[in-house]
Design a protein around this motif. Structure first.
Motif, PDB file in Angstrom:
ATOM      1  N   GLY A   1     -62.810  16.849  -1.715  1.00 15.94           N
ATOM      2  CA  GLY A   1     -61.907  17.858  -1.175  1.00 15.94           C
ATOM      3  C   GLY A   1     -60.554  17.221  -0.876  1.00 15.94           C
ATOM      4  N   PRO A   2     -60.005  17.443   0.320  1.00 17.87           N
ATOM      5  CA  PRO A   2     -58.717  16.850   0.672  1.00 17.87           C
ATOM      6  C   PRO A   2     -58.824  15.421   1.190  1.00 17.87           C
ATOM      7  N   PHE A   3     -60.034  14.881   1.220  1.00 18.79           N
ATOM      8  CA  PHE A   3     -60.271  13.594   1.855  1.00 18.79           C
ATOM      9  C   PHE A   3     -60.363  12.447   0.844  1.00 18.79           C
ATOM     10  N   LYS A   4     -59.907  11.293   1.281  1.00 20.33           N
ATOM     11  CA  LYS A   4     -60.250  10.034   0.624  1.00 20.33           C
ATOM     12  C   LYS A   4     -61.362   9.418   1.463  1.00 20.33           C
TER      13      LYS A   4
ATOM     14  N   PHE B   1     -68.441   4.882   6.709  1.00 15.27           N
ATOM     15  CA  PHE B   1     -67.468   5.717   6.017  1.00 15.27           C
ATOM     16  C   PHE B   1     -66.109   5.659   6.709  1.00 15.27           C
ATOM     17  N   ARG B   2     -65.068   5.570   5.895  1.00 10.60           N
ATOM     18  CA  ARG B   2     -63.698   5.749   6.365  1.00 10.60           C
ATOM     19  C   ARG B   2     -63.158   7.004   5.680  1.00 10.60           C
ATOM     20  N   ILE B   3     -62.742   7.976   6.475  1.00  6.68           N
ATOM     21  CA  ILE B   3     -62.284   9.263   5.954  1.00  6.68           C
ATOM     22  C   ILE B   3     -60.808   9.416   6.303  1.00  6.68           C
ATOM     23  N   GLU B   4     -60.002   9.662   5.266  1.00  8.27           N
ATOM     24  CA  GLU B   4     -58.556   9.736   5.450  1.00  8.27           C
ATOM     25  C   GLU B   4     -58.008  11.034   4.868  1.00  8.27           C
ATOM     26  N   ALA B   5     -57.015  11.590   5.563  1.00  5.63           N
ATOM     27  CA  ALA B   5     -56.312  12.777   5.074  1.00  5.63           C
ATOM     28  C   ALA B   5     -55.007  12.912   5.847  1.00  5.63           C
ATOM     29  N   ALA B   6     -53.961  13.309   5.156  1.00  3.28           N
ATOM     30  CA  ALA B   6     -52.662  13.590   5.774  1.00  3.28           C
ATOM     31  C   ALA B   6     -52.181  12.449   6.663  1.00  3.28           C
ATOM     32  N   GLY B   7     -52.415  11.224   6.210  1.00  2.00           N
ATOM     33  CA  GLY B   7     -51.929  10.060   6.933  1.00  2.00           C
ATOM     34  C   GLY B   7     -52.738   9.657   8.146  1.00  2.00           C
TER      35      GLY B   7
ATOM     36  N   SER C   1     -64.830  21.676   4.796  1.00  4.38           N
ATOM     37  CA  SER C   1     -65.778  21.199   5.803  1.00  4.38           C
ATOM     38  C   SER C   1     -66.672  20.109   5.217  1.00  4.38           C
ATOM     39  N   LEU C   2     -66.560  18.899   5.767  1.00  3.33           N
ATOM     40  CA  LEU C   2     -67.349  17.740   5.337  1.00  3.33           C
ATOM     41  C   LEU C   2     -68.217  17.293   6.501  1.00  3.33           C
TER      42      LEU C   2
ATOM     43  N   HIS D   1     -72.672  28.969   3.625  1.00  3.33           N
ATOM     44  CA  HIS D   1     -71.763  29.029   2.487  1.00  3.33           C
ATOM     45  C   HIS D   1     -70.374  28.462   2.808  1.00  3.33           C
ATOM     46  N   GLU D   2     -70.125  28.091   4.070  1.00  2.04           N
ATOM     47  CA  GLU D   2     -68.855  27.477   4.454  1.00  2.04           C
ATOM     48  C   GLU D   2     -68.929  25.950   4.483  1.00  2.04           C
ATOM     49  N   LEU D   3     -70.081  25.390   4.152  1.00  3.08           N
ATOM     50  CA  LEU D   3     -70.269  23.943   4.171  1.00  3.08           C
ATOM     51  C   LEU D   3     -69.946  23.392   2.786  1.00  3.08           C
ATOM     52  N   ASP D   4     -68.899  22.593   2.687  1.00  3.79           N
ATOM     53  CA  ASP D   4     -68.403  22.175   1.378  1.00  3.79           C
ATOM     54  C   ASP D   4     -69.063  20.909   0.841  1.00  3.79           C
ATOM     55  N   ALA D   5     -69.392  19.954   1.722  1.00  7.01           N
ATOM     56  CA  ALA D   5     -69.997  18.699   1.244  1.00  7.01           C
ATOM     57  C   ALA D   5     -70.617  17.954   2.413  1.00  7.01           C
ATOM     58  N   PHE D   6     -71.600  17.083   2.090  1.00  8.19           N
ATOM     59  CA  PHE D   6     -72.254  16.229   3.083  1.00  8.19           C
ATOM     60  C   PHE D   6     -72.129  14.777   2.656  1.00  8.19           C
TER      61      PHE D   6
END
Length: 244
Positions: free
Chosen positions: A123-126, A141-147, A30-31, A50-55
């Motif tokens: 995490g899983p993001f670029k 911001f440009r957020i990319e994952a899984a194409g 979770s971003l 506790h489920e929030l991974d990054a901001f």
């Protein structure tokens, strides 16, 4: 990738809602993009602390950071309860060293510096960054994952740099705070027509308008965007979900 609108207002929250912020999820990570006024209370209806991974923080205006302090207090309480086992990273630029220093707090949050025209693995993001045109230093911001890719303009006037930065994204989440009659009078923000032009020139698939004004007929912003963009245009709304 799943994108959920936490809030969509510019400047201050409308009654019972939050300023512009989004939850981006992939593979259980979770971003959160920006943490302004009333963001945490809305976000907590979807996720626990506790489920929030990054901001990600685009800039240090209150409608983008107002809830960082209460996030830190919530994280501190959850650490005391044994629910939070590591600091939550908050990624932001360090052009304002005073504000950046506040992102690290008592071992429950840690400020992580972002630079312009750079890419980061979160995490899983670029996550890639691009400076915008705003009264204070601000990053898109440009957020990319899984194409798949989503671009958040953050707060900005028109800049050709965002056309290149947004090129080919599946979704463009663009600020649209200015009605046509205020074009050139309100600085640091886009009109609906400019958001549409950005979407068209970037070749994106879908345009979502955010950082909305509390006054006026917001459907005008959609109509103005559609003058330039041939794809689908919509206003962001609380708990809206976009699946990529």
């Amino acid at each position: 990738m799943k994108i959920t609108t936490i809030g969509m207002w510019g400047g201050y929250p409308e009654k019972g809602e939050a300023t512009s912020s989004f939850l981006v999820e992939q593979d259980g990570f979770s971003l959160i993009v920006d943490c302004g006024s009333a963001v945490l209370s809305t976000l907590l209806t979807m996720k626990d602390v506790h489920e929030l991974d990054a901001f990600l923080i685009s800039h240090y205006h209150p409608d983008h950071i107002a809830d960082v302090g209460v996030l830190q207090h919530a994280a501190m309480i959850h650490k005391q309860l044994g629910n939070l086992h590591h600091p939550i990273p908050i990624y932001a630029h360090a052009q304002d060293s005073v504000e950046f220093s506040k992102l690290s707090y008592k071992g429950v949050t840690t400020g992580m510096e972002l630079e312009a025209y750079a890419s980061y693995s979160i995490g899983p993001f670029k996550v890639s960054t691009c400076p915008t045109v705003h009264p204070v230093y601000c990053l898109a911001f440009r957020i990319e994952a899984a194409g798949k890719a989503v671009v958040f303009t953050a707060d900005t006037e028109w800049t050709d740099a965002l056309v290149t930065f947004s090129q080919g994204a599946n979704v463009l989440v663009s600020e649209s705070n200015v009605y046509p009659q205020y074009a050139g009078k309100i600085q640091g923000h886009l009109t609906g027509q400019q958001a549409g032009l950005l979407a068209e020139q970037s070749g994106v698939e879908r345009l979502v308008l955010t950082h909305l004004p509390q006054y006026g007929d917001r459907e005008i912003l959609v109509a103005e965007a559609k003058k330039e963009f041939s794809g689908p245009v919509e206003l962001a709304y609380t708990k809206q979900q976009i699946l990529l």
